[in-house]
Design a protein around this motif. Structure first.
Motif, PDB file in Angstrom:
ATOM      1  N   MET A  21      58.283 -66.427 -77.471  1.00  0.00           N
ATOM      2  CA  MET A  21      57.890 -67.720 -78.025  1.00  0.00           C
ATOM      3  C   MET A  21      57.197 -67.550 -79.374  1.00  0.00           C
ATOM      4  SD  MET A  21      55.446 -70.645 -76.339  1.00  0.00           S
ATOM      5  CE  MET A  21      54.032 -69.528 -76.290  1.00  0.00           C
ATOM      6  N   ASP A  22      56.229 -66.649 -79.440  1.00  0.00           N
ATOM      7  CA  ASP A  22      55.547 -66.413 -80.706  1.00  0.00           C
ATOM      8  C   ASP A  22      56.499 -65.825 -81.743  1.00  0.00           C
ATOM      9  OD1 ASP A  22      53.261 -67.379 -79.634  1.00  0.00           O
ATOM     10  OD2 ASP A  22      52.131 -65.514 -79.674  1.00  0.00           O
ATOM     11  N   GLY A  23      57.463 -65.018 -81.272  1.00  0.00           N
ATOM     12  CA  GLY A  23      58.447 -64.459 -82.195  1.00  0.00           C
ATOM     13  C   GLY A  23      59.273 -65.536 -82.865  1.00  0.00           C
ATOM     14  N   PHE A  24      59.757 -66.493 -82.099  1.00  0.00           N
ATOM     15  CA  PHE A  24      60.568 -67.566 -82.668  1.00  0.00           C
ATOM     16  C   PHE A  24      59.737 -68.507 -83.540  1.00  0.00           C
ATOM     17  CE2 PHE A  24      63.661 -66.512 -79.283  1.00  0.00           C
ATOM     18  CZ  PHE A  24      64.785 -66.430 -80.077  1.00  0.00           C
ATOM     19  N   VAL A  25      58.476 -68.730 -83.157  1.00  0.00           N
ATOM     20  CA  VAL A  25      57.595 -69.563 -83.980  1.00  0.00           C
ATOM     21  C   VAL A  25      57.407 -68.939 -85.359  1.00  0.00           C
ATOM     22  CG1 VAL A  25      55.209 -70.356 -84.251  1.00  0.00           C
ATOM     23  CG2 VAL A  25      56.390 -70.674 -82.070  1.00  0.00           C
ATOM     24  N   MET A  26      57.257 -67.621 -85.401  1.00  0.00           N
ATOM     25  CA  MET A  26      57.099 -66.936 -86.690  1.00  0.00           C
ATOM     26  C   MET A  26      58.421 -66.800 -87.433  1.00  0.00           C
ATOM     27  SD  MET A  26      54.132 -64.065 -86.036  1.00  0.00           S
ATOM     28  CE  MET A  26      54.813 -63.442 -84.497  1.00  0.00           C
ATOM     29  N   LEU A  27      59.533 -66.723 -86.686  1.00  0.00           N
ATOM     30  CA  LEU A  27      60.838 -66.679 -87.342  1.00  0.00           C
ATOM     31  C   LEU A  27      61.111 -67.951 -88.121  1.00  0.00           C
ATOM     32  CD1 LEU A  27      63.404 -65.054 -84.855  1.00  0.00           C
ATOM     33  CD2 LEU A  27      62.589 -64.147 -87.020  1.00  0.00           C
ATOM     34  N   VAL A  28      60.824 -69.098 -87.490  1.00  0.00           N
ATOM     35  CA  VAL A  28      61.129 -70.376 -88.150  1.00  0.00           C
ATOM     36  C   VAL A  28      60.288 -70.560 -89.409  1.00  0.00           C
ATOM     37  CG1 VAL A  28      59.448 -71.832 -86.951  1.00  0.00           C
ATOM     38  CG2 VAL A  28      61.638 -72.811 -87.662  1.00  0.00           C
ATOM     39  N   ARG A  82      57.216 -74.290 -79.999  1.00  0.00           N
ATOM     40  CA  ARG A  82      56.155 -73.816 -79.112  1.00  0.00           C
ATOM     41  C   ARG A  82      56.001 -74.736 -77.903  1.00  0.00           C
ATOM     42  NH1 ARG A  82      52.146 -70.244 -79.473  1.00  0.00           N
ATOM     43  NH2 ARG A  82      52.556 -69.846 -81.682  1.00  0.00           N
ATOM     44  N   THR A  83      56.082 -76.042 -78.120  1.00  0.00           N
ATOM     45  CA  THR A  83      55.921 -76.993 -77.020  1.00  0.00           C
ATOM     46  C   THR A  83      57.049 -76.861 -76.009  1.00  0.00           C
ATOM     47  OG1 THR A  83      54.768 -78.583 -78.446  1.00  0.00           O
ATOM     48  CG2 THR A  83      55.752 -79.430 -76.429  1.00  0.00           C
ATOM     49  N   ILE A  84      58.291 -76.840 -76.496  1.00  0.00           N
ATOM     50  CA  ILE A  84      59.445 -76.784 -75.591  1.00  0.00           C
ATOM     51  C   ILE A  84      59.482 -75.462 -74.834  1.00  0.00           C
ATOM     52  CG2 ILE A  84      61.967 -76.781 -75.485  1.00  0.00           C
ATOM     53  CD1 ILE A  84      61.946 -78.658 -77.923  1.00  0.00           C
ATOM     54  N   GLY A 110      65.319 -70.092 -77.297  1.00  0.00           N
ATOM     55  CA  GLY A 110      64.695 -69.980 -78.612  1.00  0.00           C
ATOM     56  C   GLY A 110      65.718 -70.026 -79.733  1.00  0.00           C
ATOM     57  N   MET A 111      66.851 -69.342 -79.553  1.00  0.00           N
ATOM     58  CA  MET A 111      67.902 -69.362 -80.564  1.00  0.00           C
ATOM     59  C   MET A 111      68.480 -70.765 -80.733  1.00  0.00           C
ATOM     60  SD  MET A 111      68.414 -66.578 -82.220  1.00  0.00           S
ATOM     61  CE  MET A 111      69.962 -67.159 -82.938  1.00  0.00           C
ATOM     62  N   GLU A 112      68.639 -71.462 -79.620  1.00  0.00           N
ATOM     63  CA  GLU A 112      69.179 -72.828 -79.685  1.00  0.00           C
ATOM     64  C   GLU A 112      68.236 -73.754 -80.448  1.00  0.00           C
ATOM     65  OE1 GLU A 112      70.363 -76.505 -76.643  1.00  0.00           O
ATOM     66  OE2 GLU A 112      69.863 -74.523 -75.849  1.00  0.00           O
ATOM     67  N   LEU A 113      66.948 -73.647 -80.171  1.00  0.00           N
ATOM     68  CA  LEU A 113      65.965 -74.484 -80.860  1.00  0.00           C
ATOM     69  C   LEU A 113      65.915 -74.158 -82.342  1.00  0.00           C
ATOM     70  CD1 LEU A 113      63.053 -74.359 -78.237  1.00  0.00           C
ATOM     71  CD2 LEU A 113      64.713 -76.198 -78.588  1.00  0.00           C
ATOM     72  N   LEU A 114      65.991 -72.875 -82.663  1.00  0.00           N
ATOM     73  CA  LEU A 114      65.973 -72.454 -84.059  1.00  0.00           C
ATOM     74  C   LEU A 114      67.215 -72.954 -84.791  1.00  0.00           C
ATOM     75  CD1 LEU A 114      64.169 -70.733 -85.961  1.00  0.00           C
ATOM     76  CD2 LEU A 114      65.634 -68.791 -85.407  1.00  0.00           C
ATOM     77  N   SER A 115      68.372 -72.867 -84.138  1.00  0.00           N
ATOM     78  CA  SER A 115      69.631 -73.320 -84.737  1.00  0.00           C
ATOM     79  C   SER A 115      69.643 -74.832 -84.949  1.00  0.00           C
ATOM     80  CB  SER A 115      70.810 -72.909 -83.856  1.00  0.00           C
ATOM     81  OG  SER A 115      70.875 -71.505 -83.712  1.00  0.00           O
ATOM     82  N   ASN A 116      68.955 -75.563 -84.067  1.00  0.00           N
ATOM     83  CA  ASN A 116      68.921 -77.026 -84.170  1.00  0.00           C
ATOM     84  C   ASN A 116      67.910 -77.534 -85.190  1.00  0.00           C
ATOM     85  OD1 ASN A 116      70.923 -77.268 -82.239  1.00  0.00           O
ATOM     86  ND2 ASN A 116      69.486 -77.555 -80.542  1.00  0.00           N
TER      87      ASN A 116
END
Length: 265
Positions: A229-236, A131-133, A117-123
Motif C-alpha cells: 500500500m505504501d509502495g503504490f502511494v509513493m509510486l503515484v 490508501r483508503t481503498i 494497487g496496479m488497477e487503482l494506479l492505472s485508473n
C-alpha cells in the motif's frame, strides 16, 4: 512450495504417537475404528455448520489444507518487494503508466493485493484514494482470515467433546450387551475410549495448530499488504527510489532490510 516446518511437525507428531503404540502393545488394530473416527469428525463438522455458514466452514477447511504450503510473506519476500518497488519507481518515472504495466509480470499480478494497487494506479486515483481503498481491502481480508482461525479453534473445542460423547455411547452399548459376563469388560472399555483419543488428537494435532498457523500467516500478510500500500502511494507521487527504500524497509526486520549496493547504484 511445501512448508518443511509444518511437514516436520506433522511427521514428528504422528511418528511419536505411532512409536508409542508400537513399543507398548502388539495389538495395533485396537487403535483403529472407522465408526469412532466418523462419529468424531462428522459430529464436529455438523456442530461447526450449526455455528457458522457452510461457505465459511469450507473456507476454514481449505485454509487448513493450505497449512502445508510455505508462506509467501517471509522476511526474504518482504525484502524482494522493497527492491521491486524501487525498480517500479524508476520505470514509472521514466516511462509512465504504460511502461509500468508492461514491466509487471503475470506472477506478480496473481497477488490480488498487488493487482488491486496496479488497477487503482492505472485508473488514475490519487494517493489518498489509493490508501483508503487498499486499507479497506486489507481490513476485509484480515476479518475473513480471523474468521477462518476462529472456526478452526471452535472445531478444536468441539472434537474432544464429541470424543467423550462417543465414549459414553460406547460404554452404554458395552454395558447393555455385557450381561453377567465380565470377561470382556476391559476390551470393551478400551474400544469405547478410542473416540476420546480421536477427539483429543484431532484437536491438538490438527485443528488448533492449523488455527495458529492461519493466524501467523495473517500477521505476515499484514506487513506485506502495508508495504504494498505504501509502495503504490509513493509510486503515484513518483517518489525517489531511495525514499521508497527507506520507507518500505520499515516493514522488514532490521537484519533483512534491502540496501542498494554500490554496484547496483
Amino acid at each position: 512450495m511445501i512448508s518443511f516446518s509444518t511437514l516436520i511437525g506433522i511427521a514428528a507428531g504422528v511418528g511419536l504417537f505411532v512409536f508409542a503404540i508400537y513399543t507398548s502393545t502388539d495389538n495395533y488394530l485396537i487403535f483403529i475404528s472407522v465408526a469412532s473416527a466418523m462419529m468424531v469428525i462428522g459430529s464436529t463438522f455438523a456442530a461447526s455448520l450449526i455455528s457458522f455458514s457452510f461457505g465459511e466452514v469450507m473456507h476454514a477447511i481449505r485454509a487448513m489444507s493450505e497449512t502445508l504450503l510455505a508462506s509467501q510473506c517471509t522476511q526474504k519476500h518482504l525484502q524482494k518487494w522493497v527492491k521491486r518497488f524501487m525498480e517500479l519507481s524508476n520505470i514509472y518515472r521514466d516511462g509512465g503508466i504504460s511502461a509500468l504495466e508492461d514491466s509487471v509480470t503475470k506472477k506478480e499480478m496473481r497477488n490480488r493485493f498487488f493487482a488491486l494497487g496496479m488497477e487503482l494506479l492505472s485508473n488514475g486515483y490519487k494517493h489518498a484514494d489509493i490508501r483508503t481503498i487498499m486499507t479497506d481491502a486489507m481490513d476485509s481480508h484480515w476479518q475473513r482470515q480471523s474468521l477462518e482461525s476462529k472456526i478452526l479453534n471452535t472445531m478444536g473445542v468441539y472434537a474432544p467433546g464429541f470424543g467423550m460423547v462417543g465414549t459414553i455411547v460406547g460404554l452404554i452399548i458395552m454395558l447393555d450387551s455385557m450381561g453377567d459376563d465380565m470377561a470382556n469388560l476391559g476390551k470393551g472399555l478400551a474400544l469405547a475410549l478410542i473416540t476420546t483419543l480421536y477427539g483429543v488428537l484431532l484437536a491438538n494435532l490438527l485443528f488448533k495448530p492449523t488455527a495458529s498457523h492461519v493466524t501467523e500467516k495473517q500477521e505476515q500478510e499484514y506487513f506485506l499488504h502495508q508495504l504494498m500500500m505504501d509502495g503504490f502511494v509513493m509510486l503515484v507521487d513518483k517518489k525517489d527510489a531511495v525514499l521508497i527504500q527507506d520507507r518500505l524497509n520499515a516493514f522488514v526486520h532490521p537484519r533483512r532490510r534491502y540496501i542498494v549496493e554500490e554496484s547496483e547504484g
